[in-house]
Write a protein that holds these residues in place. Sequence first.
Motif, PDB file in Angstrom:
ATOM      1  N   GLY A 108     101.596  39.075  62.448  1.00  9.68           N
ATOM      2  CA  GLY A 108     100.892  39.758  61.380  1.00  9.68           C
ATOM      3  C   GLY A 108      99.395  39.605  61.363  1.00  9.68           C
ATOM      4  O   GLY A 108      98.715  40.161  60.496  1.00  9.68           O
ATOM      5  N   SER A 109      98.822  38.842  62.316  1.00 13.42           N
ATOM      6  CA  SER A 109      97.370  38.663  62.391  1.00 13.42           C
ATOM      7  C   SER A 109      96.894  38.934  63.804  1.00 13.42           C
ATOM      8  O   SER A 109      97.686  38.915  64.759  1.00 13.42           O
ATOM      9  CB  SER A 109      96.970  37.240  61.985  1.00 13.42           C
ATOM     10  OG  SER A 109      97.381  36.950  60.669  1.00 13.42           O
ATOM     11  N   ARG A 110      95.591  39.179  63.943  1.00 12.47           N
ATOM     12  CA  ARG A 110      95.004  39.310  65.272  1.00 12.47           C
ATOM     13  C   ARG A 110      94.282  38.016  65.619  1.00 12.47           C
ATOM     14  O   ARG A 110      93.621  37.404  64.775  1.00 12.47           O
ATOM     15  CB  ARG A 110      94.038  40.505  65.342  1.00 12.47           C
ATOM     16  CG  ARG A 110      94.767  41.840  65.292  1.00 12.47           C
ATOM     17  CD  ARG A 110      93.958  42.951  65.919  1.00 12.47           C
ATOM     18  NE  ARG A 110      93.894  42.845  67.377  1.00 12.47           N
ATOM     19  CZ  ARG A 110      94.802  43.373  68.215  1.00 12.47           C
ATOM     20  NH1 ARG A 110      95.845  44.030  67.751  1.00 12.47           N
ATOM     21  NH2 ARG A 110      94.658  43.246  69.524  1.00 12.47           N
ATOM     22  N   TRP A 111      94.436  37.630  66.881  1.00  6.11           N
ATOM     23  CA  TRP A 111      93.889  36.364  67.354  1.00  6.11           C
ATOM     24  C   TRP A 111      92.988  36.614  68.552  1.00  6.11           C
ATOM     25  O   TRP A 111      93.323  37.407  69.431  1.00  6.11           O
ATOM     26  CB  TRP A 111      95.034  35.438  67.773  1.00  6.11           C
ATOM     27  CG  TRP A 111      95.979  35.131  66.659  1.00  6.11           C
ATOM     28  CD1 TRP A 111      96.947  35.946  66.152  1.00  6.11           C
ATOM     29  CD2 TRP A 111      96.039  33.926  65.903  1.00  6.11           C
ATOM     30  NE1 TRP A 111      97.604  35.331  65.134  1.00  6.11           N
ATOM     31  CE2 TRP A 111      97.074  34.088  64.950  1.00  6.11           C
ATOM     32  CE3 TRP A 111      95.331  32.733  65.940  1.00  6.11           C
ATOM     33  CZ2 TRP A 111      97.411  33.093  64.047  1.00  6.11           C
ATOM     34  CZ3 TRP A 111      95.667  31.732  65.039  1.00  6.11           C
ATOM     35  CH2 TRP A 111      96.691  31.914  64.100  1.00  6.11           C
ATOM     36  N   ASP A 130     100.871  27.863  60.472  1.00  8.74           N
ATOM     37  CA  ASP A 130     102.342  27.770  60.502  1.00  8.74           C
ATOM     38  C   ASP A 130     102.992  28.761  61.460  1.00  8.74           C
ATOM     39  O   ASP A 130     104.171  29.099  61.313  1.00  8.74           O
ATOM     40  CB  ASP A 130     102.928  27.973  59.096  1.00  8.74           C
ATOM     41  CG  ASP A 130     102.552  26.851  58.136  1.00  8.74           C
ATOM     42  OD1 ASP A 130     102.477  25.705  58.601  1.00  8.74           O
ATOM     43  OD2 ASP A 130     102.323  27.131  56.952  1.00  8.74           O
ATOM     44  N   VAL A 131     102.233  29.217  62.452  1.00  7.35           N
ATOM     45  CA  VAL A 131     102.825  30.049  63.502  1.00  7.35           C
ATOM     46  C   VAL A 131     103.575  29.171  64.494  1.00  7.35           C
ATOM     47  O   VAL A 131     104.553  29.594  65.100  1.00  7.35           O
ATOM     48  CB  VAL A 131     101.725  30.857  64.228  1.00  7.35           C
ATOM     49  CG1 VAL A 131     102.311  31.679  65.377  1.00  7.35           C
ATOM     50  CG2 VAL A 131     100.996  31.771  63.246  1.00  7.35           C
ATOM     51  N   LEU A 132     103.139  27.925  64.604  1.00  5.36           N
ATOM     52  CA  LEU A 132     103.690  26.995  65.580  1.00  5.36           C
ATOM     53  C   LEU A 132     104.079  25.711  64.853  1.00  5.36           C
ATOM     54  O   LEU A 132     103.313  25.183  64.047  1.00  5.36           O
ATOM     55  CB  LEU A 132     102.622  26.695  66.641  1.00  5.36           C
ATOM     56  CG  LEU A 132     103.044  26.164  68.003  1.00  5.36           C
ATOM     57  CD1 LEU A 132     103.818  27.222  68.774  1.00  5.36           C
ATOM     58  CD2 LEU A 132     101.801  25.754  68.794  1.00  5.36           C
ATOM     59  N   VAL A 133     105.286  25.208  65.141  1.00  4.78           N
ATOM     60  CA  VAL A 133     105.752  23.949  64.548  1.00  4.78           C
ATOM     61  C   VAL A 133     106.416  23.111  65.634  1.00  4.78           C
ATOM     62  O   VAL A 133     106.743  23.617  66.711  1.00  4.78           O
ATOM     63  CB  VAL A 133     106.748  24.192  63.392  1.00  4.78           C
ATOM     64  CG1 VAL A 133     106.101  24.986  62.273  1.00  4.78           C
ATOM     65  CG2 VAL A 133     108.002  24.915  63.892  1.00  4.78           C
TER      66      VAL A 133
END
Length: 233
Positions: A108-111, A130-133
């Motif tokens: 949902g975001s651009r990186w 919280d994209v990576l856990v």
Amino acid sequence: MGLDTQSRPSESPFIERVWRSRSSGVDRMAAIATANWDLVFCERRGRVEVFVQGPEPAAGPAPVPDGTAFFGITFALGTVMPHLPPGRLVDRGVEIPGATRASFPLKGSRWHLPGYGNAEEFVRRLVREDVLVRDPVVASALRGEPPGVSERTVQRRFVAATGLTRGTVRQIGRARQAAALLRDGLPAHEVVHRLGYFDQPHLARSLARFVGRTATELGVREPAVPLSLLYKT
């Protein structure tokens, strides 16, 4: 000619390794089994593609587009993107569409595209958002610490976090260690003793399944078909 590859370890608990390579005059490689998953960025003829490449529980051939620059982050075991768990990615890769030479979409975001030198900062941002856990039970088990839960729970968490059983993860890791030692010139009987194989036929079967090369073939410095990234853990 072939694959010119560089890699480095990382101090981040979320990253196993950071690597980059460039292909020239080669259209395929021998992919070694791996229990880890990668986020891979490819640039060819001005076009950028982004892939999530899942764990590969056995060795096999893999295509390599010629004239392509690759950059990848290999994530530590137990690290997951919950919206793309490794269990859904075993033996396959998923393209993340919509990438440009400056950025790519993710959850949902651009990186901004990361690079070889700033992979850790990029991963820190993924963790903050919280994209990576990372599963603490898997992390504790890998460090040899008491995980505080039953063995059955550890096994279940391993499969959820890696897509593979704990036993398969161990076998892949040992085979990769054996291949690295053999490539560096250690005799096969010494590898058997050091890594706890029953005998040389046991080592040979493991290499065939997880590396796709014999001990003799691993001693060839410039094979006709290059190997995927191999490093000492």
